[in-house]
Design a protein around this motif. Structure first.
Motif, PDB file in Angstrom:
ATOM      1  N   ALA A 165       0.832  -1.209   0.000  1.00 56.66           N
ATOM      2  CA  ALA A 165       0.000   0.000   0.000  1.00 56.66           C
ATOM      3  C   ALA A 165       0.865   1.258   0.000  1.00 56.66           C
ATOM      4  CB  ALA A 165      -0.947  -0.011   1.197  1.00 56.66           C
ATOM      5  N   LEU A 166       1.938   1.279   0.780  1.00 58.35           N
ATOM      6  CA  LEU A 166       2.839   2.430   0.762  1.00 58.35           C
ATOM      7  C   LEU A 166       3.421   2.625  -0.635  1.00 58.35           C
ATOM      8  CD1 LEU A 166       4.820   2.094   4.122  1.00 58.35           C
ATOM      9  CD2 LEU A 166       3.112   3.834   3.539  1.00 58.35           C
ATOM     10  N   ASP A 167       3.803   1.526  -1.267  1.00 59.39           N
ATOM     11  CA  ASP A 167       4.386   1.598  -2.605  1.00 59.39           C
ATOM     12  C   ASP A 167       3.402   2.158  -3.631  1.00 59.39           C
ATOM     13  OD1 ASP A 167       6.660   1.099  -4.326  1.00 59.39           O
ATOM     14  OD2 ASP A 167       5.467  -0.525  -5.199  1.00 59.39           O
ATOM     15  N   SER A 168       2.117   1.917  -3.435  1.00 63.16           N
ATOM     16  CA  SER A 168       1.112   2.389  -4.402  1.00 63.16           C
ATOM     17  C   SER A 168       0.572   3.783  -4.071  1.00 63.16           C
ATOM     18  CB  SER A 168      -0.054   1.398  -4.488  1.00 63.16           C
ATOM     19  OG  SER A 168      -0.816   1.420  -3.299  1.00 63.16           O
ATOM     20  N   THR A 169       1.030   4.386  -2.981  1.00 63.81           N
ATOM     21  CA  THR A 169       0.528   5.695  -2.556  1.00 63.81           C
ATOM     22  C   THR A 169       0.947   6.791  -3.533  1.00 63.81           C
ATOM     23  OG1 THR A 169       0.533   5.062  -0.222  1.00 63.81           O
ATOM     24  CG2 THR A 169       0.613   7.423  -0.702  1.00 63.81           C
ATOM     25  N   ARG A 170      -0.035   7.638  -3.895  1.00 60.32           N
ATOM     26  CA  ARG A 170       0.226   8.771  -4.781  1.00 60.32           C
ATOM     27  C   ARG A 170      -0.371  10.068  -4.249  1.00 60.32           C
ATOM     28  NH1 ARG A 170       3.169   5.490  -5.795  1.00 60.32           N
ATOM     29  NH2 ARG A 170       3.571   4.397  -7.728  1.00 60.32           N
ATOM     30  N   GLY A 171      -1.132   9.988  -3.176  1.00 59.05           N
ATOM     31  CA  GLY A 171      -1.732  11.190  -2.610  1.00 59.05           C
ATOM     32  C   GLY A 171      -2.177  10.949  -1.185  1.00 59.05           C
ATOM     33  N   TYR A 172      -2.676  12.000  -0.571  1.00 62.45           N
ATOM     34  CA  TYR A 172      -3.178  11.879   0.793  1.00 62.45           C
ATOM     35  C   TYR A 172      -4.217  12.952   1.055  1.00 62.45           C
ATOM     36  CZ  TYR A 172      -0.672  16.014   2.418  1.00 62.45           C
ATOM     37  OH  TYR A 172      -0.257  17.311   2.607  1.00 62.45           O
ATOM     38  N   ARG A 173      -4.961  12.743   2.131  1.00 61.99           N
ATOM     39  CA  ARG A 173      -5.871  13.760   2.640  1.00 61.99           C
ATOM     40  C   ARG A 173      -6.001  13.545   4.143  1.00 61.99           C
ATOM     41  NH1 ARG A 173      -9.964  10.536  -0.341  1.00 61.99           N
ATOM     42  NH2 ARG A 173     -11.019   9.259   1.209  1.00 61.99           N
ATOM     43  N   LEU A 174      -6.433  14.584   4.813  1.00 61.97           N
ATOM     44  CA  LEU A 174      -6.716  14.504   6.239  1.00 61.97           C
ATOM     45  C   LEU A 174      -8.223  14.476   6.401  1.00 61.97           C
ATOM     46  CD1 LEU A 174      -4.078  17.052   7.503  1.00 61.97           C
ATOM     47  CD2 LEU A 174      -4.018  14.575   7.790  1.00 61.97           C
ATOM     48  N   GLU A 175      -8.730  13.519   7.158  1.00 62.66           N
ATOM     49  CA  GLU A 175     -10.153  13.406   7.475  1.00 62.66           C
ATOM     50  C   GLU A 175     -10.274  13.466   8.981  1.00 62.66           C
ATOM     51  OE1 GLU A 175     -11.770   9.825   5.818  1.00 62.66           O
ATOM     52  OE2 GLU A 175     -11.559  10.549   3.766  1.00 62.66           O
ATOM     53  N   GLN A 176     -10.826  14.561   9.468  1.00 66.76           N
ATOM     54  CA  GLN A 176     -10.854  14.821  10.906  1.00 66.76           C
ATOM     55  C   GLN A 176      -9.401  14.801  11.373  1.00 66.76           C
ATOM     56  OE1 GLN A 176     -13.745  15.697  12.198  1.00 66.76           O
ATOM     57  NE2 GLN A 176     -14.900  15.080  10.405  1.00 66.76           N
ATOM     58  N   ARG A 177      -9.029  13.848  12.190  1.00 63.87           N
ATOM     59  CA  ARG A 177      -7.646  13.748  12.663  1.00 63.87           C
ATOM     60  C   ARG A 177      -6.891  12.630  11.955  1.00 63.87           C
ATOM     61  NH1 ARG A 177      -7.442  12.864  18.552  1.00 63.87           N
ATOM     62  NH2 ARG A 177      -5.286  13.441  18.262  1.00 63.87           N
ATOM     63  N   ASP A 178      -7.564  11.844  11.119  1.00 69.05           N
ATOM     64  CA  ASP A 178      -6.941  10.698  10.446  1.00 69.05           C
ATOM     65  C   ASP A 178      -6.153  11.130   9.212  1.00 69.05           C
ATOM     66  OD1 ASP A 178      -8.315   9.230  12.318  1.00 69.05           O
ATOM     67  OD2 ASP A 178      -9.595   8.194  10.872  1.00 69.05           O
ATOM     68  N   LEU A 179      -5.084  10.399   8.935  1.00 66.45           N
ATOM     69  CA  LEU A 179      -4.313  10.552   7.707  1.00 66.45           C
ATOM     70  C   LEU A 179      -4.720   9.408   6.781  1.00 66.45           C
ATOM     71  CD1 LEU A 179      -1.971  11.650   5.950  1.00 66.45           C
ATOM     72  CD2 LEU A 179      -0.435  10.159   7.281  1.00 66.45           C
ATOM     73  N   VAL A 180      -5.177   9.754   5.578  1.00 69.46           N
ATOM     74  CA  VAL A 180      -5.633   8.764   4.615  1.00 69.46           C
ATOM     75  C   VAL A 180      -4.710   8.833   3.402  1.00 69.46           C
ATOM     76  CG1 VAL A 180      -7.544   8.024   3.144  1.00 69.46           C
ATOM     77  CG2 VAL A 180      -8.015   8.994   5.410  1.00 69.46           C
TER      78      VAL A 180
END
Length: 134
Positions: A101-116
């Motif tokens: 999953a880390l290898d396939s990561t291309r973006g992120y967002r914050l939802e409330q306090r979570d990192l997605v």
């Protein structure tokens, strides 16, 4: 990758994006879901992102390390390496899924306090809850 970064750029000002990126640094994030599936009971996987582009953590069995690029809402990991200890299930299976999953990561967002963390199509690959600041 461009689509995810482009979507973030449309909805956030430069200052808001900088503040968003700052919120992911120097915290010990704890995985709560991998590809929508809750982590195994008793198996802890973590992620720490340093402001200098270094990344480290525990994937469930072994420690890992590497580099990360965070640019607006884009995020990608590179040069990931890990120790090579064998562990019983479910730790090994969770570790394999997390590293993929880390290898396939291309973006992120914050939802409330979570990192997605998101793949190139904008699908959630990892969800983290905040741990302690480092």
């Amino acid at each position: 990758m461009t689509v995810v970064a482009g979507l973030g750029a449309c909805s956030l000002t430069m200052e808001e994006r900088d503040e968003m990126a700052e919120q992911v640094y120097d915290r010990n994030w704890v995985v709560s879901q991998i590809e929508g599936v809750p982590v195994a009971p008793g198996v802890t996987s973590t992620l720490t992102i340093a402001g200098d582009g270094k990344v480290s953590g525990n994937a469930g069995c072994n420690g890992y390390f590497g580099s990360v690029i965070v640019d607006d809402s884009a995020m990608s990991f590179g040069n990931l390496g890990s120790t090579r200890r064998a562990c019983p299930e479910p730790a090994m299976g969770q570790e394999d899924r997390m590293l993929r999953a880390l290898d396939s990561t291309r973006g992120y967002r914050l939802e409330q306090r979570d990192l997605v963390l998101l793949d190139g199509a904008g699908n959630m690959v990892l969800r983290f809850i905040p741990g302690e600041a480092v």
